[in-house]
Scaffold this motif. Structure first.
Motif, PDB file in Angstrom:
ATOM      1  N   LEU A 387       0.812  -1.221   0.000  1.00  0.00           N
ATOM      2  CA  LEU A 387       0.000   0.000   0.000  1.00  0.00           C
ATOM      3  C   LEU A 387       0.842   1.267   0.000  1.00  0.00           C
ATOM      4  CD1 LEU A 387      -2.647  -1.168   2.632  1.00  0.00           C
ATOM      5  CD2 LEU A 387      -3.022  -0.913   0.168  1.00  0.00           C
ATOM      6  N   GLY A 388       2.138   1.123   0.223  1.00  0.00           N
ATOM      7  CA  GLY A 388       3.011   2.291   0.210  1.00  0.00           C
ATOM      8  C   GLY A 388       2.893   3.146   1.456  1.00  0.00           C
ATOM      9  N   VAL A 389       2.579   2.507   2.590  1.00  0.00           N
ATOM     10  CA  VAL A 389       2.473   3.242   3.853  1.00  0.00           C
ATOM     11  C   VAL A 389       3.330   2.518   4.892  1.00  0.00           C
ATOM     12  CG1 VAL A 389       0.148   4.074   3.346  1.00  0.00           C
ATOM     13  CG2 VAL A 389       0.443   1.943   4.627  1.00  0.00           C
ATOM     14  N   SER A 390       3.563   3.170   6.025  1.00  0.00           N
ATOM     15  CA  SER A 390       4.330   2.535   7.083  1.00  0.00           C
ATOM     16  C   SER A 390       3.467   1.520   7.826  1.00  0.00           C
ATOM     17  CB  SER A 390       4.858   3.584   8.068  1.00  0.00           C
ATOM     18  OG  SER A 390       3.793   4.148   8.813  1.00  0.00           O
ATOM     19  N   GLN A 391       4.130   0.534   8.437  1.00  0.00           N
ATOM     20  CA  GLN A 391       3.400  -0.440   9.233  1.00  0.00           C
ATOM     21  C   GLN A 391       2.640   0.240  10.364  1.00  0.00           C
ATOM     22  OE1 GLN A 391       6.169  -3.389  10.618  1.00  0.00           O
ATOM     23  NE2 GLN A 391       7.209  -3.501   8.643  1.00  0.00           N
ATOM     24  N   GLN A 392       3.301   1.206  11.004  1.00  0.00           N
ATOM     25  CA  GLN A 392       2.679   1.915  12.122  1.00  0.00           C
ATOM     26  C   GLN A 392       1.428   2.659  11.677  1.00  0.00           C
ATOM     27  OE1 GLN A 392       5.927   1.997  11.349  1.00  0.00           O
ATOM     28  NE2 GLN A 392       6.726   0.765  13.050  1.00  0.00           N
ATOM     29  N   LYS A 393       1.494   3.296  10.507  1.00  0.00           N
ATOM     30  CA  LYS A 393       0.342   4.034   9.992  1.00  0.00           C
ATOM     31  C   LYS A 393      -0.812   3.078   9.700  1.00  0.00           C
ATOM     32  CE  LYS A 393      -1.857   7.567   8.069  1.00  0.00           C
ATOM     33  NZ  LYS A 393      -2.333   8.730   8.857  1.00  0.00           N
ATOM     34  N   LEU A 394      -0.520   1.965   9.057  1.00  0.00           N
ATOM     35  CA  LEU A 394      -1.560   0.996   8.721  1.00  0.00           C
ATOM     36  C   LEU A 394      -2.210   0.455   9.986  1.00  0.00           C
ATOM     37  CD1 LEU A 394      -3.112  -0.808   6.775  1.00  0.00           C
ATOM     38  CD2 LEU A 394      -1.150  -2.379   6.758  1.00  0.00           C
ATOM     39  N   GLU A 419     -10.419   1.052  -1.916  1.00  0.00           N
ATOM     40  CA  GLU A 419     -10.877  -0.011  -1.025  1.00  0.00           C
ATOM     41  C   GLU A 419     -10.488  -1.374  -1.576  1.00  0.00           C
ATOM     42  OE1 GLU A 419     -15.008  -1.447   1.222  1.00  0.00           O
ATOM     43  OE2 GLU A 419     -14.958   0.415   0.058  1.00  0.00           O
ATOM     44  N   ALA A 420     -10.514  -1.515  -2.918  1.00  0.00           N
ATOM     45  CA  ALA A 420     -10.139  -2.789  -3.536  1.00  0.00           C
ATOM     46  C   ALA A 420      -8.671  -3.101  -3.270  1.00  0.00           C
ATOM     47  CB  ALA A 420     -10.411  -2.734  -5.038  1.00  0.00           C
ATOM     48  N   ALA A 421      -7.814  -2.084  -3.385  1.00  0.00           N
ATOM     49  CA  ALA A 421      -6.386  -2.275  -3.152  1.00  0.00           C
ATOM     50  C   ALA A 421      -6.125  -2.648  -1.700  1.00  0.00           C
ATOM     51  CB  ALA A 421      -5.612  -1.014  -3.527  1.00  0.00           C
ATOM     52  N   LEU A 422      -6.873  -2.022  -0.785  1.00  0.00           N
ATOM     53  CA  LEU A 422      -6.707  -2.315   0.641  1.00  0.00           C
ATOM     54  C   LEU A 422      -7.078  -3.763   0.934  1.00  0.00           C
ATOM     55  CD1 LEU A 422      -6.233  -1.378   3.577  1.00  0.00           C
ATOM     56  CD2 LEU A 422      -8.651  -0.722   3.637  1.00  0.00           C
ATOM     57  N   LYS A 423      -8.231  -4.191   0.464  1.00  0.00           N
ATOM     58  CA  LYS A 423      -8.693  -5.554   0.736  1.00  0.00           C
ATOM     59  C   LYS A 423      -7.754  -6.590   0.132  1.00  0.00           C
ATOM     60  CE  LYS A 423     -13.621  -4.467   1.216  1.00  0.00           C
ATOM     61  NZ  LYS A 423     -14.980  -4.662   0.640  1.00  0.00           N
ATOM     62  N   SER A 424      -7.198  -6.267  -1.035  1.00  0.00           N
ATOM     63  CA  SER A 424      -6.280  -7.186  -1.692  1.00  0.00           C
ATOM     64  C   SER A 424      -4.969  -7.320  -0.926  1.00  0.00           C
ATOM     65  CB  SER A 424      -5.998  -6.704  -3.120  1.00  0.00           C
ATOM     66  OG  SER A 424      -5.029  -7.514  -3.755  1.00  0.00           O
ATOM     67  N   ALA A 425      -4.529  -6.224  -0.298  1.00  0.00           N
ATOM     68  CA  ALA A 425      -3.245  -6.228   0.395  1.00  0.00           C
ATOM     69  C   ALA A 425      -3.308  -6.863   1.777  1.00  0.00           C
ATOM     70  CB  ALA A 425      -2.724  -4.788   0.504  1.00  0.00           C
ATOM     71  N   LEU A 426      -4.414  -6.688   2.471  1.00  0.00           N
ATOM     72  CA  LEU A 426      -4.504  -7.162   3.850  1.00  0.00           C
ATOM     73  C   LEU A 426      -4.574  -8.684   3.929  1.00  0.00           C
ATOM     74  CD1 LEU A 426      -7.050  -4.621   5.419  1.00  0.00           C
ATOM     75  CD2 LEU A 426      -4.604  -4.812   5.932  1.00  0.00           C
ATOM     76  N   PRO A 427      -3.985  -9.258   4.983  1.00  0.00           N
ATOM     77  CA  PRO A 427      -4.128 -10.709   5.183  1.00  0.00           C
ATOM     78  C   PRO A 427      -5.585 -11.065   5.425  1.00  0.00           C
ATOM     79  CG  PRO A 427      -3.179  -9.668   7.139  1.00  0.00           C
ATOM     80  CD  PRO A 427      -3.198  -8.627   6.050  1.00  0.00           C
ATOM     81  N   GLN A 428      -5.967 -12.276   5.052  1.00  0.00           N
ATOM     82  CA  GLN A 428      -7.351 -12.710   5.210  1.00  0.00           C
ATOM     83  C   GLN A 428      -7.735 -12.777   6.669  1.00  0.00           C
ATOM     84  OE1 GLN A 428      -8.167 -16.438   3.349  1.00  0.00           O
ATOM     85  NE2 GLN A 428     -10.365 -16.393   3.793  1.00  0.00           N
ATOM     86  N   ARG A 429      -8.935 -12.286   6.997  1.00  0.00           N
ATOM     87  CA  ARG A 429      -9.409 -12.333   8.371  1.00  0.00           C
ATOM     88  C   ARG A 429      -9.712 -13.765   8.787  1.00  0.00           C
ATOM     89  NH1 ARG A 429     -13.918  -7.496   8.829  1.00  0.00           N
ATOM     90  NH2 ARG A 429     -12.598  -5.784   8.137  1.00  0.00           N
ATOM     91  N   PRO A 430      -9.433 -14.102  10.031  1.00  0.00           N
ATOM     92  CA  PRO A 430      -9.789 -15.439  10.505  1.00  0.00           C
ATOM     93  C   PRO A 430     -11.298 -15.604  10.574  1.00  0.00           C
ATOM     94  CG  PRO A 430      -9.036 -14.056  12.323  1.00  0.00           C
ATOM     95  CD  PRO A 430      -8.785 -13.285  11.073  1.00  0.00           C
ATOM     96  N   GLU A 431     -11.763 -16.835  10.434  1.00  0.00           N
ATOM     97  CA  GLU A 431     -13.193 -17.115  10.499  1.00  0.00           C
ATOM     98  C   GLU A 431     -13.692 -17.001  11.923  1.00  0.00           C
ATOM     99  OE1 GLU A 431     -15.247 -17.650   8.006  1.00  0.00           O
ATOM    100  OE2 GLU A 431     -13.653 -17.429   6.529  1.00  0.00           O
ATOM    101  N   ARG A 432     -14.875 -16.412  12.087  1.00  0.00           N
ATOM    102  CA  ARG A 432     -15.521 -16.337  13.413  1.00  0.00           C
ATOM    103  C   ARG A 432     -16.459 -17.515  13.571  1.00  0.00           C
ATOM    104  NH1 ARG A 432     -15.744 -11.308  16.637  1.00  0.00           N
ATOM    105  NH2 ARG A 432     -17.206 -12.575  17.776  1.00  0.00           N
TER     106      ARG A 432
END
Length: 432
Positions: A387-394, A419-432
């Motif tokens: 995403l081109g941001v710092s870990q702390q910022k994210l 929003e599409a780029a964000l969802k693509s970059a983030l690790p998948q959420r664990p199942e609840r």
């Protein structure tokens, strides 16, 4: 008609020290705004009859800093200049809190054995509901594959500030850090946002008059495998070492009565009509009944409405608790201040330890919403790079927007990515 109540030195019982936990009485300071209401998000001037509700300044007066307990304050509260998340200049109440109000008794949290009674927990698995932490509840979890005790009935209790769990399922009871200071900014006059802010897991909700921070729902056992026990006032200690509430604690006994739970809050007087505190958008939070001593039937999606809030008869927008846990606003209608919550803690929500601090507290297991700010969840390093941001910022933006339950549109807007780029970059959420 039953008038609104304040929790002040006249109606709060003495603690073990013989001192009142609210050191001074306060009176309600709701003064109606006399000028036409304005300040829509696009900057156009509006009135209460011409503008939609969401674009108006709330019809409530300033936050009264004199209502907060002196026992909780590390320094005198003050009104300061601040900037709201929408870019507006504003005035904010600045509160610097101790890790725990003086003489406030907290706990119990985890029961030591199956024969003891601990605090409470809102279970979200099979046979979901609010429970007392006791043999009945822990035995039920055992039947579902969550074993929190040994064969002799000893409960697995872990202080994740000092130790990491060596078992699959532990009851978490964090030790306090008496050196921690907490700084909050609350807009003195609420400004309604164009859209509501959703509250996820461990989202910042507000501040109680008792001087205790308020957060939304605690992490799920199904996510972490561990249970960060709440006491009977719906509070516990953050991994950073400071106490906070996860419910409208001045009306939590109403929830217990509704859910048939054998518990009662011991560190805050119970009053369903009382002002509990203020949300981070400056909107007051009351108990479950209105000025007529009835549960309101016209609450919006955030558990708020416009109605009479004081003996003066002023009508203003405010939040109510409910009779179901967590009995807090479900979202925020107003605009919050930038950088509105920070602590000197080594870990946990809002942690910004002073330079040179020796880090001695451990990372909480699973850390759903309560992971120390100096620890990066798996996959976030790669996501930040994409995403081109710092870990702390994210991490900070995700935490402010609700942690793992964050509104992705809000996060994307803050990071200035799609929003599409964000969802693509983030690790998948664990199942609840």
């Amino acid at each position: 008609m039953t008038s609104r109540h304040l929790l002040n030195s006249r109606n709060i019982p003495f603690t073990r020290s013989g001192k009142n936990i609210f050191a001074r009485a306060g009176k309600m300071a709701f003064v109606a705004l006399s000028a036409p209401l304005l300040l829509s998000a696009c900057g156009s001037e509006t009135t209460t009859t011409e503008a939609p509700y969401s674009a108006q300044v709330a019809n409530a007066s300033q936050v009264d800093i004199n209502l907060f307990s002196l026992n909780a304050l590390a320094k005198q509260p003050e009104i300061v200049d601040c900037t709201l998340e929408n870019g507006d200049d504003a005035q904010c109440a600045k509160l610097v809190l101790k890790y725990l109000p003086d003489d406030m008794q907290i706990g119990p949290f985890c029961p030591k054995t199956l024969d003891d009674k601990g605090g409470i927990w809102d279970w979200d698995g099979t046979k979901a509901g609010l429970y007392r932490l006791d043999k009945v509840f822990l035995s039920m979890l055992n039947e579902q594959g969550y074993t929190f005790y040994d064969d002799d009935g000893t409960v697995h209790i872990v202080d994740n500030a000092t130790s990491k769990p060596r078992v699959d399922h532990a009851c978490i009871q964090v030790s306090e850090d008496q050196d921690v200071k907490i700084t909050l900014l609350i807009p003195t006059t609420p400004v309604m946002a164009q859209k509501t802010t959703r509250l996820g897991v461990v989202s910042k909700v507000g501040i109680a008059l008792a001087g205790v921070p308020i957060f939304s729902d605690a992490p799920s056992v199904k996510q972490t495998g561990h249970l960060p026990a709440l006491d009977s006032c719906a509070g516990h200690v953050d991994p950073g070492g400071w106490y906070h509430y996860h419910g409208t604690s001045s009306d939590i006994d109403t929830v217990y009565a509704h859910a048939h739970v054998d518990a009662s809050c011991t560190n805050l007087p119970q009053d369903p009509a009382a002002l509990f505190g203020y949300a981070f958008d400056g909107v007051p939070i009351y108990g479950s009944v209105d000025a007529n001593n009835l549960m309101p039937t016209d609450l919006d999606e955030c558990n708020g409405h416009t109605g009479t809030i004081s003996e003066s008869g002023i009508s203003a927008y405010h939040y109510h608790s409910s009779n179901e846990f967590p009995n807090l606003p479900k979202c925020l209608k107003g605009v919050v201040a930038k950088n509105n919550f920070s602590t000197t803690a080594q870990a946990g929500v809002g942690a910004h330890p002073p330079a040179g601090t020796k880090i001695t507290r451990n990372e909480p297991p699973g850390g759903r919403g309560e992971r120390p700010s100096n620890m990066v969840p798996p996959g976030f390093e790669q996501a930040a790079e994409k995403l081109g941001v710092s870990q702390q910022k994210l991490m900070q933006v995700m935490r402010d927007a609700g942690g793992p339950e964050a509104d992705m549109a809000v996060v994307a807007d803050k990071l200035k990515v799609s929003e599409a780029a964000l969802k693509s970059a983030l690790p998948q959420r664990p199942e609840r």
